[in-house]
Design a protein around this motif. Structure first.
Motif, PDB file in Angstrom:
ATOM      1  N   ASP A 275       0.914  -1.094  -0.012  1.00 41.35           N
ATOM      2  CA  ASP A 275       0.192  -0.145   0.002  1.00 41.35           C
ATOM      3  C   ASP A 275       0.855   1.330  -0.032  1.00 41.35           C
ATOM      4  OD1 ASP A 275      -2.400  -1.371   0.318  1.00 41.35           O
ATOM      5  OD2 ASP A 275      -2.083  -1.760   2.223  1.00 41.35           O
ATOM      6  N   PHE A 276       1.728   1.303   0.825  1.00 43.44           N
ATOM      7  CA  PHE A 276       2.834   2.467   0.914  1.00 43.44           C
ATOM      8  C   PHE A 276       4.055   2.199   0.741  1.00 43.44           C
ATOM      9  CE2 PHE A 276      -0.693   3.459   3.618  1.00 43.44           C
ATOM     10  CZ  PHE A 276      -1.094   5.142   3.601  1.00 43.44           C
ATOM     11  N   ASN A 277       4.683   2.778  -0.539  1.00 46.11           N
ATOM     12  CA  ASN A 277       5.807   2.346  -1.055  1.00 46.11           C
ATOM     13  C   ASN A 277       6.900   3.672  -0.971  1.00 46.11           C
ATOM     14  OD1 ASN A 277       5.439  -0.342  -2.843  1.00 46.11           O
ATOM     15  ND2 ASN A 277       3.767   0.983  -2.847  1.00 46.11           N
ATOM     16  N   LEU A 278       7.629   3.709   0.146  1.00 43.40           N
ATOM     17  CA  LEU A 278       8.469   4.572   0.480  1.00 43.40           C
ATOM     18  C   LEU A 278       9.830   4.335  -0.360  1.00 43.40           C
ATOM     19  CD1 LEU A 278       8.056   4.666   4.440  1.00 43.40           C
ATOM     20  CD2 LEU A 278       7.156   6.402   2.885  1.00 43.40           C
ATOM     21  N   GLY A 279      10.347   5.543  -0.914  1.00 42.98           N
ATOM     22  CA  GLY A 279      11.450   5.498  -1.677  1.00 42.98           C
ATOM     23  C   GLY A 279      12.446   6.779  -1.506  1.00 42.98           C
ATOM     24  N   THR A 280      13.651   6.200  -0.947  1.00 46.53           N
ATOM     25  CA  THR A 280      14.799   7.364  -0.619  1.00 46.53           C
ATOM     26  C   THR A 280      16.128   6.939  -1.497  1.00 46.53           C
ATOM     27  OG1 THR A 280      15.659   5.864   1.234  1.00 46.53           O
ATOM     28  CG2 THR A 280      13.783   7.326   1.773  1.00 46.53           C
TER      29      THR A 280
ATOM     30  N   CYS B 250       4.203   3.961   8.932  1.00 45.49           N
ATOM     31  CA  CYS B 250       3.635   2.794   8.392  1.00 45.49           C
ATOM     32  C   CYS B 250       3.386   1.522   8.911  1.00 45.49           C
ATOM     33  CB  CYS B 250       4.459   2.517   7.103  1.00 45.49           C
ATOM     34  SG  CYS B 250       4.416   4.137   5.685  1.00 45.49           S
ATOM     35  N   ALA B 251       4.280   0.983   9.769  1.00 45.89           N
ATOM     36  CA  ALA B 251       4.296  -0.001  10.387  1.00 45.89           C
ATOM     37  C   ALA B 251       3.071  -0.043  11.540  1.00 45.89           C
ATOM     38  CB  ALA B 251       5.467  -0.507  11.307  1.00 45.89           C
ATOM     39  N   GLN B 252       2.792   1.102  11.911  1.00 48.67           N
ATOM     40  CA  GLN B 252       1.673   1.075  13.057  1.00 48.67           C
ATOM     41  C   GLN B 252       0.248   1.494  12.380  1.00 48.67           C
ATOM     42  OE1 GLN B 252       2.974   4.085  15.870  1.00 48.67           O
ATOM     43  NE2 GLN B 252       4.828   3.261  15.972  1.00 48.67           N
ATOM     44  N   ALA B 253       0.397   1.373  11.215  1.00 49.96           N
ATOM     45  CA  ALA B 253      -1.132   1.760  10.347  1.00 49.96           C
ATOM     46  C   ALA B 253      -1.542   0.357  10.119  1.00 49.96           C
ATOM     47  CB  ALA B 253      -0.746   2.571   9.107  1.00 49.96           C
ATOM     48  N   ARG B 254      -2.700   0.340  10.892  1.00 49.43           N
ATOM     49  CA  ARG B 254      -3.379  -0.817  10.888  1.00 49.43           C
ATOM     50  C   ARG B 254      -4.156  -1.178   9.544  1.00 49.43           C
ATOM     51  NH1 ARG B 254      -6.948  -2.190  16.282  1.00 49.43           N
ATOM     52  NH2 ARG B 254      -7.189  -4.193  15.008  1.00 49.43           N
TER      53      ARG B 254
ATOM     54  N   SER C 248      -5.522   1.339  -4.916  1.00 47.89           N
ATOM     55  CA  SER C 248      -6.740   0.481  -3.991  1.00 47.89           C
ATOM     56  C   SER C 248      -6.957   1.154  -2.874  1.00 47.89           C
ATOM     57  CB  SER C 248      -6.170  -1.037  -4.071  1.00 47.89           C
ATOM     58  OG  SER C 248      -5.075  -1.098  -3.398  1.00 47.89           O
ATOM     59  N   THR C 249      -6.086   1.840  -2.360  1.00 51.24           N
ATOM     60  CA  THR C 249      -6.056   2.501  -0.774  1.00 51.24           C
ATOM     61  C   THR C 249      -7.296   3.663  -0.917  1.00 51.24           C
ATOM     62  OG1 THR C 249      -4.395   4.020  -1.014  1.00 51.24           O
ATOM     63  CG2 THR C 249      -3.838   1.752  -0.239  1.00 51.24           C
ATOM     64  N   TYR C 250      -7.591   4.110  -1.809  1.00 50.22           N
ATOM     65  CA  TYR C 250      -8.492   5.413  -1.907  1.00 50.22           C
ATOM     66  C   TYR C 250      -9.285   5.612  -3.068  1.00 50.22           C
ATOM     67  CZ  TYR C 250      -5.242   7.801  -5.458  1.00 50.22           C
ATOM     68  OH  TYR C 250      -4.454   8.035  -6.508  1.00 50.22           O
ATOM     69  N   MET C 251      -9.232   4.542  -4.150  1.00 45.85           N
ATOM     70  CA  MET C 251      -9.731   4.920  -5.469  1.00 45.85           C
ATOM     71  C   MET C 251     -10.274   3.551  -6.034  1.00 45.85           C
ATOM     72  SD  MET C 251      -7.278   6.337  -8.014  1.00 45.85           S
ATOM     73  CE  MET C 251      -7.954   5.462  -9.614  1.00 45.85           C
ATOM     74  N   GLU C 252     -11.187   3.423  -6.977  1.00 43.47           N
ATOM     75  CA  GLU C 252     -11.640   2.421  -8.012  1.00 43.47           C
ATOM     76  C   GLU C 252     -10.192   2.305  -8.968  1.00 43.47           C
ATOM     77  OE1 GLU C 252     -13.445   0.107  -7.189  1.00 43.47           O
ATOM     78  OE2 GLU C 252     -14.994   0.876  -6.163  1.00 43.47           O
ATOM     79  N   GLU C 253      -9.707   1.058  -9.147  1.00 44.94           N
ATOM     80  CA  GLU C 253      -8.592   1.227 -10.080  1.00 44.94           C
ATOM     81  C   GLU C 253      -8.958   0.946 -11.630  1.00 44.94           C
ATOM     82  OE1 GLU C 253      -4.803  -0.143  -7.505  1.00 44.94           O
ATOM     83  OE2 GLU C 253      -6.195  -1.765  -7.676  1.00 44.94           O
ATOM     84  N   VAL C 254     -10.217   0.883 -11.900  1.00 48.75           N
ATOM     85  CA  VAL C 254     -10.777   0.602 -13.264  1.00 48.75           C
ATOM     86  C   VAL C 254     -11.681   1.676 -13.482  1.00 48.75           C
ATOM     87  CG1 VAL C 254     -10.519  -2.003 -13.161  1.00 48.75           C
ATOM     88  CG2 VAL C 254     -12.791  -0.695 -12.458  1.00 48.75           C
ATOM     89  N   GLU C 255     -11.661   2.115 -15.002  1.00 46.85           N
ATOM     90  CA  GLU C 255     -12.365   3.269 -15.520  1.00 46.85           C
ATOM     91  C   GLU C 255     -13.872   3.086 -15.099  1.00 46.85           C
ATOM     92  OE1 GLU C 255     -12.862   5.121 -20.053  1.00 46.85           O
ATOM     93  OE2 GLU C 255     -11.911   3.264 -19.617  1.00 46.85           O
TER      94      GLU C 255
ATOM     95  N   PRO D  12      -9.565   7.153   5.855  1.00 42.54           N
ATOM     96  CA  PRO D  12      -8.302   6.492   6.636  1.00 42.54           C
ATOM     97  C   PRO D  12      -6.927   6.390   6.042  1.00 42.54           C
ATOM     98  CG  PRO D  12      -9.771   4.908   5.870  1.00 42.54           C
ATOM     99  CD  PRO D  12     -10.561   6.150   5.407  1.00 42.54           C
ATOM    100  N   THR D  13      -6.965   6.569   4.818  1.00 47.05           N
ATOM    101  CA  THR D  13      -5.658   6.854   4.178  1.00 47.05           C
ATOM    102  C   THR D  13      -5.043   8.170   4.129  1.00 47.05           C
ATOM    103  OG1 THR D  13      -6.220   4.917   2.355  1.00 47.05           O
ATOM    104  CG2 THR D  13      -4.472   6.633   1.860  1.00 47.05           C
ATOM    105  N   GLN D  14      -6.028   9.053   4.191  1.00 51.12           N
ATOM    106  CA  GLN D  14      -5.406  10.628   4.357  1.00 51.12           C
ATOM    107  C   GLN D  14      -4.816  10.735   5.963  1.00 51.12           C
ATOM    108  OE1 GLN D  14      -9.134  12.365   3.103  1.00 51.12           O
ATOM    109  NE2 GLN D  14      -7.897  13.587   1.654  1.00 51.12           N
TER     110      GLN D  14
END
Length: 267
Positions: free
Chosen positions: A164-169, A187-191, A227-234, A245-247
């Motif tokens: 769900d959350f892909n952090l990049g550094t 992120c680890a604490q986000a149930r 998928s955490t905040y919208m429909e992934e299809v048109e 909850p994602t916000q």
């Protein structure tokens, strides 16, 4: 070229970049797209709406107006590949699923693409550079959050379901390690959410180019599964029930970035 970006100057040392949120097309790109591309499926959908609380926090925000199908603002201007394997370039030629983006012989010309570089790509990056310089001069440091999203299943680009959350550094090169650790902790604490640090998405050109901890500029990219905040299809509908909850997690991440900055650079 009409309006190519929107910019809001905040009051805190945080700049949020949204390079793939744009929906505008040039005539050449619009006329050349294959039918499956006309709905702009590879857009970072609704990112400005998802991060609408950021101005309230006091962050500066810059967002693209033009689609990544015109020019990709998160790629270097020399178009050198950022990732091994399947990826897309400065001037995308394929959809994320690997199919051609343009009808045969109908991609924009070299001259048109040179104009996109000068009139769309450069203004965005000039804005990023100026605002980061202002923040560092004003506060002694600058924090950059590059906000992205992507469909959670794209077999051509990655196996299985994306976290769900892909952090990049950029493998630790774009920000202080302690900041990355704190973000992972949030992120680890986000149930109910999964996460990874420097997995498939380690940060694109913006994170890699502007993140410079030695110069007190710390950059993080977040690639968020749609998928955490919208429909992934048109028609790619925003889902308030998923988004709220994602916000909350996004707000906690940005507040963590700001809190770390105050501790790291007191006074």
């Amino acid at each position: 070229m009409d309006k190519v970006l929107s910019f809001h100057q905040g009051r805190l040392p945080l700049l949020i970049s949204m390079p793939h949120a744009g929906l505008s097309l040039t005539p050449a790109v619009r006329d050349g797209l294959v039918e499956p591309a006309r709905s702009l499926p590879d857009t970072d959908w609704h990112i400005p709406r998802l991060y609408e609380f950021a101005r309230e926090l006091g962050a500066s925000v810059v967002a693209a107006e033009y689609s990544r199908f015109v020019i990709d603002l998160n790629r270097p201007d020399d178009d050198k590949p950022l990732y091994a394997g399947a990826t897309t370039g400065l001037y995308p030629a394929t959809l994320f699923e690997g199919e051609p983006l343009f009808k045969d012989g109908q991609a924009p010309s070299a001259a048109e693409r040179a104009a996109y570089l000068e009139q769309i790509w450069r203004p965005y990056h000039d804005t990023l550079a100026r605002e980061l310089a202002r923040l560092r001069e004003t506060f002694g440091y600058a924090l950059l959050w590059d906000a992205h999203s992507i469909r959670s299943h794209i077999p051509h680009l990655f196996e299985g379901k994306l976290p769900d959350f892909n952090l990049g550094t950029f493998n630790g090169a774009s920000c202080d390690a302690q900041l990355a650790d704190r973000l992972e902790g949030v992120c680890a604490q986000a149930r109910g959410y999964s996460h990874v640090l420097n997995g498939r998405f380690k940060g694109g050109h913006i994170t890699r180019h502007y993140g410079d901890p030695a110069q007190d500029i710390h950059a993080v990219q977040l690639e968020l599964a749609q998928s955490t905040y919208m429909e992934e299809v048109e028609p790619f509908a925003y889902r308030e029930d998923r988004a709220q909850p994602t916000q909350a997690v996004l707000r906690q991440l940005l507040e963590t970035v700001l809190a770390w900055g105050r501790e790291r650079y007191p006074g």
